[in-house]
Design a protein around this motif. Sequence first.
Motif, PDB file in Angstrom:
ATOM      1  N   PRO A  23      46.572  47.557  28.463  1.00 45.48           N
ATOM      2  CA  PRO A  23      45.605  46.978  29.400  1.00 45.48           C
ATOM      3  C   PRO A  23      44.780  45.886  28.737  1.00 45.48           C
ATOM      4  N   ALA A  24      44.531  44.823  29.491  1.00 48.94           N
ATOM      5  CA  ALA A  24      43.733  43.717  28.952  1.00 48.94           C
ATOM      6  C   ALA A  24      42.882  43.052  30.034  1.00 48.94           C
ATOM      7  N   ALA A  25      42.890  43.591  31.254  1.00 50.19           N
ATOM      8  CA  ALA A  25      42.175  42.962  32.361  1.00 50.19           C
ATOM      9  C   ALA A  25      40.669  42.989  32.129  1.00 50.19           C
ATOM     10  N   LEU A  26      40.024  41.864  32.407  1.00 49.81           N
ATOM     11  CA  LEU A  26      38.571  41.799  32.345  1.00 49.81           C
ATOM     12  C   LEU A  26      37.949  42.127  33.698  1.00 49.81           C
ATOM     13  N   ARG A  27      38.719  41.945  34.769  1.00 50.02           N
ATOM     14  CA  ARG A  27      38.221  42.232  36.112  1.00 50.02           C
ATOM     15  C   ARG A  27      39.407  42.488  37.034  1.00 50.02           C
ATOM     16  N   ILE A  28      39.312  43.543  37.826  1.00 49.01           N
ATOM     17  CA  ILE A  28      40.325  43.852  38.832  1.00 49.01           C
ATOM     18  C   ILE A  28      39.603  43.951  40.173  1.00 49.01           C
ATOM     19  N   ASP A  29      39.916  43.061  41.080  1.00 45.83           N
ATOM     20  CA  ASP A  29      39.180  42.974  42.345  1.00 45.83           C
ATOM     21  C   ASP A  29      39.799  43.803  43.448  1.00 45.83           C
ATOM     22  N   GLY A  30      38.932  44.447  44.229  1.00 47.68           N
ATOM     23  CA  GLY A  30      39.343  45.174  45.413  1.00 47.68           C
ATOM     24  C   GLY A  30      38.526  44.759  46.615  1.00 47.68           C
ATOM     25  N   LYS A  31      38.646  45.507  47.683  1.00 48.42           N
ATOM     26  CA  LYS A  31      37.946  45.205  48.932  1.00 48.42           C
ATOM     27  C   LYS A  31      36.496  45.695  48.885  1.00 48.42           C
ATOM     28  N   PHE A  32      36.310  46.919  48.426  1.00 45.22           N
ATOM     29  CA  PHE A  32      34.984  47.532  48.395  1.00 45.22           C
ATOM     30  C   PHE A  32      34.346  47.490  47.008  1.00 45.22           C
ATOM     31  N   CYS A  33      35.174  47.377  45.992  1.00 47.17           N
ATOM     32  CA  CYS A  33      34.662  47.409  44.626  1.00 47.17           C
ATOM     33  C   CYS A  33      35.526  46.555  43.716  1.00 47.17           C
ATOM     34  N   CYS A  34      35.084  46.401  42.498  1.00 45.55           N
ATOM     35  CA  CYS A  34      35.922  45.798  41.468  1.00 45.55           C
ATOM     36  C   CYS A  34      35.710  46.571  40.174  1.00 45.55           C
ATOM     37  N   LEU A  35      36.673  46.463  39.305  1.00 48.12           N
ATOM     38  CA  LEU A  35      36.578  47.086  37.991  1.00 48.12           C
ATOM     39  C   LEU A  35      36.345  45.975  36.979  1.00 48.12           C
ATOM     40  N   GLU A  36      35.279  46.102  36.207  1.00 43.74           N
ATOM     41  CA  GLU A  36      34.976  45.121  35.171  1.00 43.74           C
ATOM     42  C   GLU A  36      35.048  45.790  33.805  1.00 43.74           C
TER      43      GLU A  36
END
Length: 234
Positions: A23-36
Amino acid sequence: MKLNEYGQPVGDALPDWQPVEPPAALRIDGKFCCLERLDAQRHGESLYHAFQQNEDGRSWTYLPYGPFESLQEYRDFLLGIEAKKDPYQFAIIDKVSGRAAGTVSLMRIDVTNGVIETGHLVYSLLMQRTAISTEVMLLLLEYVFITLGYRRLEWKCDALNAPSRAAAERFGFTFEGVFRQMLVTQGRNRDTAWYAILDYEYAKMRAGYAAWLASDNFDAAGRQKQKLAEFLQN
């Protein structure tokens, strides 16, 4: 059943398999939330105050750390884990408030065999029983299986942690058994329940997750009309 030249049963051949990336993602965007990607300076205060909304320390019972008595104690804890690559920690950001409301990680990362685990799930009251709590898992499933190409995503928890076990099953994980006396956590024995989703299983679940996330499954207040389990059963 496949047999080798000696007549012994063997697993399916994987001639095209190649090790995957960590894993290397700095941000994963969704509809209600995002993972940073977790950052103690940016997320620490929001997370601490979000967890302070809980009436007591029950959110930490089955974890090897917490509860935290002060913001500084919690920030110090985050500083110790924010740069680690395993576990790879995310803060869960509520897109309405823009504030961090929980944490989740990808861990025990095995790039050679394409196996990874989700853990360190700590949800504050701000996201419990909301669409965010379900979308977090959808974002991880998409990232792990579709973006990175892993073969197996594991979920492990204390065998006595009934809410965690129920959540694993609700998200589509298959129960695989209990490893007895696997850990010592906060001075107590921990038997560990194992769950997993495989890549081909998630391929069949994607349509159900997408249907759950569709706009017509939520009312004006953002409440789901049908539960995820109803879509995954179809």
